[in-house]
Design an enzyme around this catalytic site. Structure first.
Site, mmCIF file in Angstrom:
data_model
loop_
_atom_site.group_PDB
_atom_site.id
_atom_site.type_symbol
_atom_site.label_atom_id
_atom_site.label_comp_id
_atom_site.label_asym_id
_atom_site.label_seq_id
_atom_site.Cartn_x
_atom_site.Cartn_y
_atom_site.Cartn_z
ATOM 1 N N ASP A 51 0.842 -1.197 0.000
ATOM 2 C CA ASP A 51 0.000 0.000 0.000
ATOM 3 C C ASP A 51 0.880 1.250 0.000
ATOM 4 O OD1 ASP A 51 -2.121 1.714 0.145
ATOM 5 O OD2 ASP A 51 -2.886 1.004 2.061
ATOM 6 N N ASP A 52 0.916 1.966 -1.123
ATOM 7 C CA ASP A 52 1.701 3.206 -1.243
ATOM 8 C C ASP A 52 3.218 2.963 -1.290
ATOM 9 O OD1 ASP A 52 -0.625 4.665 -1.150
ATOM 10 O OD2 ASP A 52 -0.177 5.736 0.692
ATOM 11 N N CYS A 87 -5.064 4.872 -4.161
ATOM 12 C CA CYS A 87 -5.388 3.518 -3.688
ATOM 13 C C CYS A 87 -6.635 2.911 -4.322
ATOM 14 C CB CYS A 87 -5.557 3.527 -2.169
ATOM 15 S SG CYS A 87 -4.121 4.155 -1.258
ATOM 16 N N ASP A 321 0.028 -0.623 -5.102
ATOM 17 C CA ASP A 321 -1.081 0.029 -5.804
ATOM 18 C C ASP A 321 -0.668 1.348 -6.450
ATOM 19 O OD1 ASP A 321 -0.783 1.290 -3.345
ATOM 20 O OD2 ASP A 321 -2.850 1.009 -2.697
ATOM 21 N N ASN A 322 0.307 2.042 -5.861
ATOM 22 C CA ASN A 322 0.793 3.296 -6.440
ATOM 23 C C ASN A 322 2.131 3.631 -5.813
ATOM 24 O OD1 ASN A 322 -1.859 4.154 -4.515
ATOM 25 N ND2 ASN A 322 0.097 5.045 -3.894
#
Length: 518
Positions: A51-52, A87, A321-322
């Site tokens: 996540d991130d 997200c 995700d990013n």
């Protein structure tokens, strides 16, 4: 609305007029992908979604075990991108294989369609886990799903998306302690005990139990989505003193003014005050600390697969995700921007047919994950309406033929508040993600679409904003990898026109047309 369409069986219907030899070849190739040398059982798949986690600013540096056990044991994609740097829309693209303009999840809000009833009745009802389930895969999810998942009036914890046999999903956004899960549709509350509640470890432990309890007769798919390195950056106790001398990298666009960029990039104070530097250095360090537990997760999973004799028949995919930024163009911390640090993501894969120690240059997108996973499982991809394409041919060319895309789209719809932030009255309404010094990371008109090419030595990005300025940013990343100089006023007008036309096509593309832009 675009949707995945199911096909009748693993290899799909035989086309009229297709020679018998070609049909046999297709079946044999599919078996090569689905079956290892030791067994005729279809290959297992594990997707680990951080996540991130950036890759551009050193986000993979603390993950030595992951790089050794997945990257060095397989393929590392050095040009992996998210099609939207936030997200919920990114995760929706991963689940559907579609650009945001097709699955219609625009941002992290309910009004932006994040985990809304519209999403549940539409794209979620045809997401890739459903097809794995039809292929007799045992499916398991644990971790963060979508930012608005489990909220009131949107199904709450009782909503379990179709296709999942085991469901352990976080309600809302990433947390490490004091959170609520939906466990197969039942509420499960957690407190602040490290041994019982630390979320990354809980995901790991439940996945290991699932592997112990699985049926050996059928393949399995696990999607593990730990909170790290998302805020609030709570590391496990044993890792809270690690990286004490680490600071956010100072090179490239760090603390540079956003000259000739969209107005949101022109508003931060540059150079940043010392308080901002201290804050972002601390955030950078803590992000690395949280990732050490994810690194442990990968190691434990690989050991478990070895012990149950499934490692050689399992594809393990690691990605995020990013991306993320910490001080670039004097923006403190966040994602959401069109620049390399926010749109590039880590991507490593190991598995049957993938030679070790590969570094692959072909551009791969997060919308390619769904078709790749389904390709591995034996689903006939011609029966699916996805915007992405399988990248199995890139990492295992002996199993599949394929070509790299010359152009792709990055799109984002900004979020803002209707009322002015009382702490920053001069800024007016329409902004969000504002820091105490009135530097804001997002706004309604931080809405853009970009066309990107990495083809035949060209590395160009062309972006248009939906704002009152009709602002355009253009970068030649071959000569300007940090995107310091917007060349829109100096580039050849024919290049601008060509990129504009490609962008128009990509913004309305669906399915095959997203892959055929020239």
């Amino acid at each position: 609305m675009a949707a995945l369409r199911s096909g009748p069986g693993a290899t799909g219907p035989r086309r009229r007029g297709l020679p018998a030899a070609a049909t046999l070849l297709t079946v044999l190739l599919t078996c090569c992908v689905r079956c290892s040398a030791q067994t005729d059982k279809p290959s297992n798949i594990i997707l680990i979604l951080a996540d991130d986690q950036d890759v551009h600013l050193g986000g993979m540096t603390p993950m030595k075990k992951t790089k050794a056990l997945i990257g060095e044991a397989g393929a590392t994609f050095v040009n992996a991108f998210t099609v939207t740097p936030l997200c919920c829309p990114s995760r929706s693209s991963i689940l559907t294989g579609q650009y945001p303009h097709n699955h219609e999840v625009r941002n992290n809000s309910l009004s932006g369609n994040c985990s809304s009833i519209q999403w549940q009745k539409g794209p979620e009802s045809t997401a890739f886990p459903i097809y794995l389930n039809k292929q007799k895969y045992q499916t398991f999810f644990a971790g963060k799903y979508l930012n608005q998942y489990g909220k009131k009036d949107e199904g709450e914890v009782g909503h379990v998306p179709p296709g999942w046999d085991q469901w352990h999903a976080l309600v809302g956004n990433s947390q490490y302690y004091n959170y609520t899960l939906s466990v197969n549709g039942k509420e499960e509350k957690h407190a602040d005990s490290y041994e019982q509640d630390y979320f990354t470890d809980l995901i790991t432990n439940r996945s290991l139990h699932f592997l112990d309890d699985r049926s050996p007769q059928h393949p399995f798919f696990l999607m593990l989505s730990p909170p790290a390195p998302h805020s609030p950056w709570t590391a496990a106790p044993q890792y809270q003193k690690e990286f004490s001398d680490v600071k956010a990298p100072r090179g490239g666009s760090f603390d540079k003014p956003g000259k000739d960029k969209h107005w949101l990039l022109r508003q931060p104070v540059s150079p940043m005050p010392k308080t901002s530097l201290t804050f972002l250095d601390n955030a950078y360090r803590k992000r690395w600390q949280t990732l050490l537990s994810v690194d442990d997760m990968v190691e434990l999973l690989v050991k478990k697969l070895e012990s149950i004799k499934e490692l050689d028949n399992t594809y393990i995919i690691y990605t995020s995700d990013n991306g993320y930024h910490t001080g670039q163009f004097s923006l403190p911390i966040d994602k959401r921007q069109l620049y390399e640090f926010d749109i590039r993501v880590p991507l490593m894969v190991r598995g049957p047919g993938i030679k070790p120690n590969q570094t692959l240059q072909a551009p791969v997108l997060n919308i390619d994950l769904a078709p790749t996973i389904l390709d591995i499982s034996g689903v006939n991809l011609t029966t699916l309406n996805v915007d992405g394409q399988s990248f199995l041919s890139q990492m295992a060319p002996t199993l599949r033929n394929g070509t790299a895309r010359p152009f792709f789209l990055v799109e984002y719809t900004g979020e803002g508040h209707e009322k002015t932030d009382p702490a920053c009255p001069k800024l007016g309404p329409g902004l969000s993600q504002c820091f105490p010094d009135c530097v804001c990371e997002d706004a309604y008109n931080n809405t853009y679409a970009c066309v990107r090419t990495l083809d035949k030595g060209h590395d160009l990005q062309y972006c248009e904003f939906a704002d009152s300025e009709s602002f355009v940013e253009v970068y030649n990343l071959t000569s300007d990898p940090h995107q310091l100089v917007n060349i829109v006023k100096s580039v050849d007008p024919t290049v601008l026109q060509a990129m504009n036309q490609r962008l128009i096509k990509l913004q309305s593309c669906q399915g095959d047309s997203c892959r055929d832009v020239k």
